[in-house]
Scaffold this motif. Structure first.
Motif, PDB file in Angstrom:
ATOM      1  N   GLU A 375      14.684 -12.115  15.988  1.00  0.00           N
ATOM      2  CA  GLU A 375      13.912 -11.325  15.137  1.00  0.00           C
ATOM      3  C   GLU A 375      13.991  -9.977  15.325  1.00  0.00           C
ATOM      4  OE1 GLU A 375       9.115 -11.249  13.246  1.00  0.00           O
ATOM      5  OE2 GLU A 375       9.867 -12.525  14.866  1.00  0.00           O
ATOM      6  N   ALA A 376      13.864  -9.408  16.543  1.00  0.00           N
ATOM      7  CA  ALA A 376      13.924  -8.178  16.813  1.00  0.00           C
ATOM      8  C   ALA A 376      15.414  -7.405  16.556  1.00  0.00           C
ATOM      9  CB  ALA A 376      13.566  -8.000  18.252  1.00  0.00           C
ATOM     10  N   TYR A 377      16.615  -8.408  16.823  1.00  0.00           N
ATOM     11  CA  TYR A 377      17.795  -7.805  16.326  1.00  0.00           C
ATOM     12  C   TYR A 377      17.708  -7.629  14.901  1.00  0.00           C
ATOM     13  CZ  TYR A 377      22.817  -8.582  15.545  1.00  0.00           C
ATOM     14  OH  TYR A 377      24.069  -8.569  15.111  1.00  0.00           O
ATOM     15  N   ASN A 378      17.437  -8.642  14.300  1.00  0.00           N
ATOM     16  CA  ASN A 378      17.555  -8.493  12.855  1.00  0.00           C
ATOM     17  C   ASN A 378      16.623  -7.297  11.859  1.00  0.00           C
ATOM     18  OD1 ASN A 378      18.817 -10.756  12.699  1.00  0.00           O
ATOM     19  ND2 ASN A 378      17.089 -12.186  12.134  1.00  0.00           N
ATOM     20  N   ALA A 379      15.623  -6.925  12.913  1.00  0.00           N
ATOM     21  CA  ALA A 379      14.981  -5.910  12.445  1.00  0.00           C
ATOM     22  C   ALA A 379      15.505  -4.201  12.801  1.00  0.00           C
ATOM     23  CB  ALA A 379      13.602  -5.805  12.909  1.00  0.00           C
ATOM     24  N   GLU A 380      16.590  -4.362  13.565  1.00  0.00           N
ATOM     25  CA  GLU A 380      17.167  -3.073  13.725  1.00  0.00           C
ATOM     26  C   GLU A 380      18.660  -2.949  13.673  1.00  0.00           C
ATOM     27  OE1 GLU A 380      16.180  -3.223  18.105  1.00  0.00           O
ATOM     28  OE2 GLU A 380      13.961  -2.974  17.844  1.00  0.00           O
ATOM     29  N   LEU A 381      19.210  -3.669  12.521  1.00  0.00           N
ATOM     30  CA  LEU A 381      20.521  -3.693  12.289  1.00  0.00           C
ATOM     31  C   LEU A 381      20.831  -1.970  11.869  1.00  0.00           C
ATOM     32  CD1 LEU A 381      20.749  -6.659   9.977  1.00  0.00           C
ATOM     33  CD2 LEU A 381      21.364  -6.626  12.207  1.00  0.00           C
ATOM     34  N   PRO A 382      21.761  -1.489  12.652  1.00  0.00           N
ATOM     35  CA  PRO A 382      22.266  -0.175  12.342  1.00  0.00           C
ATOM     36  C   PRO A 382      23.108  -0.168  11.170  1.00  0.00           C
ATOM     37  CG  PRO A 382      23.494  -0.947  13.989  1.00  0.00           C
ATOM     38  CD  PRO A 382      22.592  -2.193  13.824  1.00  0.00           C
ATOM     39  N   ASP A 383      23.161   1.056  10.397  1.00  0.00           N
ATOM     40  CA  ASP A 383      24.208   1.174   9.278  1.00  0.00           C
ATOM     41  C   ASP A 383      25.564   1.299  10.123  1.00  0.00           C
ATOM     42  OD1 ASP A 383      22.384   1.432   7.482  1.00  0.00           O
ATOM     43  OD2 ASP A 383      21.959   3.525   7.288  1.00  0.00           O
ATOM     44  N   LEU A 384      26.475   0.849   9.249  1.00  0.00           N
ATOM     45  CA  LEU A 384      27.939   0.698   9.962  1.00  0.00           C
ATOM     46  C   LEU A 384      28.724   1.608   9.271  1.00  0.00           C
ATOM     47  CD1 LEU A 384      28.405  -3.163  10.627  1.00  0.00           C
ATOM     48  CD2 LEU A 384      27.719  -1.491  12.083  1.00  0.00           C
ATOM     49  N   GLU A 385      30.026   2.222   9.648  1.00  0.00           N
ATOM     50  CA  GLU A 385      31.009   2.814   9.106  1.00  0.00           C
ATOM     51  C   GLU A 385      32.185   1.828   9.017  1.00  0.00           C
ATOM     52  OE1 GLU A 385      31.729   6.386  10.759  1.00  0.00           O
ATOM     53  OE2 GLU A 385      31.765   5.765  12.752  1.00  0.00           O
ATOM     54  N   GLY A 386      32.757   1.566   8.073  1.00  0.00           N
ATOM     55  CA  GLY A 386      33.787   0.549   8.148  1.00  0.00           C
ATOM     56  C   GLY A 386      34.286  -0.106   6.767  1.00  0.00           C
ATOM     57  N   SER A 387      35.546  -0.144   6.236  1.00  0.00           N
ATOM     58  CA  SER A 387      35.741  -0.748   5.004  1.00  0.00           C
ATOM     59  C   SER A 387      37.139  -1.340   5.465  1.00  0.00           C
ATOM     60  CB  SER A 387      35.931   0.093   3.958  1.00  0.00           C
ATOM     61  OG  SER A 387      34.496   0.656   3.572  1.00  0.00           O
ATOM     62  N   ALA A 388      37.523  -2.653   4.783  1.00  0.00           N
ATOM     63  CA  ALA A 388      38.636  -3.153   4.842  1.00  0.00           C
ATOM     64  C   ALA A 388      39.142  -3.450   3.494  1.00  0.00           C
ATOM     65  CB  ALA A 388      38.506  -4.468   5.799  1.00  0.00           C
ATOM     66  N   LEU A 389      40.695  -3.065   3.517  1.00  0.00           N
ATOM     67  CA  LEU A 389      41.348  -3.466   2.140  1.00  0.00           C
ATOM     68  C   LEU A 389      42.526  -4.290   2.552  1.00  0.00           C
ATOM     69  CD1 LEU A 389      41.768  -2.819  -0.843  1.00  0.00           C
ATOM     70  CD2 LEU A 389      42.964  -0.715  -0.356  1.00  0.00           C
ATOM     71  N   LEU A 390      42.426  -5.279   1.687  1.00  0.00           N
ATOM     72  CA  LEU A 390      43.719  -6.332   1.997  1.00  0.00           C
ATOM     73  C   LEU A 390      44.644  -6.161   1.000  1.00  0.00           C
ATOM     74  CD1 LEU A 390      41.086  -7.602   3.291  1.00  0.00           C
ATOM     75  CD2 LEU A 390      42.233  -9.957   2.915  1.00  0.00           C
ATOM     76  N   LEU A 391      46.004  -5.931   1.416  1.00  0.00           N
ATOM     77  CA  LEU A 391      47.083  -5.857   0.473  1.00  0.00           C
ATOM     78  C   LEU A 391      47.775  -6.991   0.170  1.00  0.00           C
ATOM     79  CD1 LEU A 391      48.525  -2.292   1.364  1.00  0.00           C
ATOM     80  CD2 LEU A 391      46.667  -2.886  -0.014  1.00  0.00           C
ATOM     81  N   TYR A 392      48.299  -7.214  -1.004  1.00  0.00           N
ATOM     82  CA  TYR A 392      49.003  -8.407  -1.182  1.00  0.00           C
ATOM     83  C   TYR A 392      50.459  -8.049  -2.164  1.00  0.00           C
ATOM     84  CZ  TYR A 392      44.798 -11.021  -0.475  1.00  0.00           C
ATOM     85  OH  TYR A 392      43.695 -11.695   0.410  1.00  0.00           O
ATOM     86  N   THR A 393      51.292  -8.865  -2.108  1.00  0.00           N
ATOM     87  CA  THR A 393      52.333  -8.572  -3.193  1.00  0.00           C
ATOM     88  C   THR A 393      52.045  -8.610  -4.486  1.00  0.00           C
ATOM     89  OG1 THR A 393      53.153 -11.224  -3.090  1.00  0.00           O
ATOM     90  CG2 THR A 393      54.157  -9.641  -1.362  1.00  0.00           C
ATOM     91  N   ARG A 394      52.595  -7.604  -5.251  1.00  0.00           N
ATOM     92  CA  ARG A 394      52.061  -7.503  -6.717  1.00  0.00           C
ATOM     93  C   ARG A 394      52.683  -8.135  -7.775  1.00  0.00           C
ATOM     94  NH1 ARG A 394      51.239  -0.728  -6.087  1.00  0.00           N
ATOM     95  NH2 ARG A 394      49.003  -0.746  -5.544  1.00  0.00           N
ATOM     96  N   GLU A 395      54.073  -8.715  -7.293  1.00  0.00           N
ATOM     97  CA  GLU A 395      54.735  -9.542  -8.278  1.00  0.00           C
ATOM     98  C   GLU A 395      55.040 -10.906  -7.858  1.00  0.00           C
ATOM     99  OE1 GLU A 395      55.305  -8.272 -11.406  1.00  0.00           O
ATOM    100  OE2 GLU A 395      54.621  -6.272 -10.948  1.00  0.00           O
ATOM    101  N   LYS A 396      55.387 -11.846  -8.646  1.00  0.00           N
ATOM    102  CA  LYS A 396      55.893 -13.246  -8.221  1.00  0.00           C
ATOM    103  C   LYS A 396      57.245 -13.112  -7.523  1.00  0.00           C
ATOM    104  CE  LYS A 396      56.552 -17.745  -9.170  1.00  0.00           C
ATOM    105  NZ  LYS A 396      56.592 -19.110 -10.180  1.00  0.00           N
ATOM    106  N   GLY A 397      57.676 -13.679  -6.468  1.00  0.00           N
ATOM    107  CA  GLY A 397      58.946 -13.744  -5.875  1.00  0.00           C
ATOM    108  C   GLY A 397      58.870 -13.991  -4.520  1.00  0.00           C
TER     109      GLY A 397
END
Length: 513
Positions: A375-397
């Motif tokens: 409960e104490a852990y949940n009450a003190e969640l810090p803001d994070l800096e981070g994003s993830a972008l997944l890349l995929y092939t754009r055409e079939k092949g």
């Protein structure tokens, strides 16, 4: 007096003093071997069974960690756009080899899969009499993953689901009636699916006929009587929160924005392509509501026998200024989730205890972590800096990467991509102008896409950054800066078409173009 969950530094000292993992030999199973890093904060990873491979795996995991890696991709030289072949056949084909390696480990062999598969369960039944599975069985997993179950149980749990949600049989769907009931479009969800693969957006009769045709072919005789969940299309962003059922409580993560189906990157509207923790744009009310709903769902799951990590996906509407207005639960993922793989690193950057610790604490019966601590852990969640972008092939092949790009720390300025140094984690960057290309970067000799008929949306790699990646006024889309950086990475990969060929043993798999 400090509490055990005050920070990661304190927890690591406690782990060493108590010897909680002294005799544990951790084995991770997942798509990408680098996902195992989410547990490496607490104990060494002894072995990995995975689908992907890559130069970063060879250098860091096999080289620096000294960890044994069994990889489908390493053995076949092929990466598909779905994991069915790996899940069905890898343990069947290589179970004896894997078992021999695990039997050589001294201590308690504990297997933590990203999710449990029938192939893993068969392997454990045949070879794993002394191994411990630190994850729910497929029966438990599928019970909670079943997408209609939340709709049936929403009132009992006390959570909001999209208005006018309904559960119907596929064979009973009528486009004209649904189009009248859902004037802004609707969403059809298959009961058991992941990463957006079973989520279909319908705005026209042509969309509907395509969804019906594809699923009739996939489900065969089961099509007419397969239950599907129908919800209205909501124009707000997709949101997410991860939780963990542990010692009678529910530990929570920071909420995030999920990027799903951005047409600039993928052709499948429901395809998961990234997460943004850096925007930190939720007002206090929305953030509190997401956390409370996730806690309620975790408590409901725990009361019904579920243990460990899970994720909750949300739909939303927006008001003026792109502020989230209404929040609804979309589905539960009863397993480790995509965010788990990098969230642990980002939480450690704040010296905060990674959520994955609680999964180990639950399954290894570390009772010293109490509901009050959580409960104490949940009450003190810090803001994070981070994003993830997944890349995929754009055409079939079918493609190979000729550009020679490798995992590492990069900078992109004026359309020029510069590799600064080695690295594979966001915590290894020195500022927001640096980012990481990591986790599955195509390696020399790898074939991307089915060698005979090709694939759409084959995974390429992760771009990990300290910055927000979504548009400020439209969280459903990746912003211009990160579209341009992604284009530079695509160009640097140098994807080149390959001639078709057969896979060894392919005749046993019923593939359809």
């Amino acid at each position: 007096m400090s509490r055990p969950l005050d920070n990661l530094t304190t927890l690591k000292k406690l782990i060493a003093a108590r010897g909680w993992f002294r005799d544990t030999r951790l084995v991770y199973q997942g798509l990408g071997p680098l996902g195992a890093h989410m547990f490496a904060h607490f104990l060494p990873v002894s072995a990995i069974v995975a689908e992907y491979y890559g130069q970063e795996v060879q250098r860091y995991i096999e080289g620096e960690w000294g960890t044994t890696v069994f990889s489908y991709e390493k053995l076949t030289g092929v990466r598909h756009n779905e994991s069915g072949i790996f899940n069905r056949y890898f343990y069947h084909d290589h179970g004896r080899e894997i078992a021999a390696a695990l039997d050589g480990l001294k201590g308690d062999v504990c297997i933590v899969p990203f999710q449990v598969t029938p192939g893993l369960e068969e392997f454990l039944f045949t070879h794993g009499s002394r191994h411990h599975l630190l994850q729910n069985s497929t029966i438990v997993q599928n019970f909670f993953d079943y997408k209609a179950r939340l709709a049936w149980s929403a009132r009992e749990i006390g959570i909001p689901i999209p208005p006018d949600s309904r559960v119907m049989l596929f064979g009973a769907l009528d486009y004209a009636q649904l189009a009248d009931d859902y004037e802004g479009g609707f969403v059809v969800q298959i009961p058991l699916s992941q990463a957006g693969g079973g989520t279909h957006f319908v705005f026209t009769r042509e969309d509907f006929e395509r969804v019906v045709a594809e699923n009739r072919a996939a489900l065969g005789a089961y099509f007419d009587k397969t239950q599907v969940k129908i919800t209205p299309f909501l124009a707000g962003p997709s949101l997410n929160c991860t939780g963990c059922v542990v010692n009678g409580a529910v530990a929570l993560s920071q909420p995030d924005i999920q990027v799903v189906g951005d047409p600039y990157f993928v052709k499948t509207p429901g395809q998961y392509i990234g997460s943004d923790f850096a925007r930190n744009g939720f007002d206090a009310g929305a953030r509190s509501e997401i956390l409370d709903i996730t806690r309620r769902i975790g408590a409901w799951m725990g009361a019904r026998g579920y243990r460990g990590n899970f994720g909750v996906d949300f739909l939303s509407t927006v008001g003026s200024g792109n502020r989230v207005r209404e929040i609804y639960v979309s589905e539960v993922n009863a397993r480790l989730v995509g965010e788990s793989q990098y969230l642990a690193d980002w939480q450690s950057m704040k010296d905060s205890v990674p959520l994955t610790f609680f999964h180990l604490a639950e399954w290894l019966n570390i009772d010293e972590i109490t509901p009050r601590d959580i409960e104490a852990y949940n009450a003190e969640l810090p803001d994070l800096e981070g994003s993830a972008l997944l890349l995929y092939t754009r055409e079939k092949g079918t493609f190979t990467a000729r550009g020679g790009i490798t995992s590492g720390i990069y900078r992109c300025e004026g359309g020029t991509l510069t590799r600064l140094r080695d690295g594979y984690l966001l915590s290894q960057t020195r500022g927001s102008d640096e980012f990481v290309i990591t986790n599955g970067v195509p390696w020399d000799g790898l074939t991307l896409g089915h060698p005979r008929y090709g694939d759409y949306n084959v995974f390429l790699c992760y771009l990990i950054t300290r910055e927000s990646i979504v548009e400020r006024d439209n969280w459903r889309q990746v912003n211009r800066r990160w579209r341009e950086i992604a284009d530079c990475v695509y160009a640097a990969l140098g994807l080149t078409p390959c001639p078709p060929r057969l896979l060894p043993g392919e005749e046993r798999v019923k593939d359809t173009p």
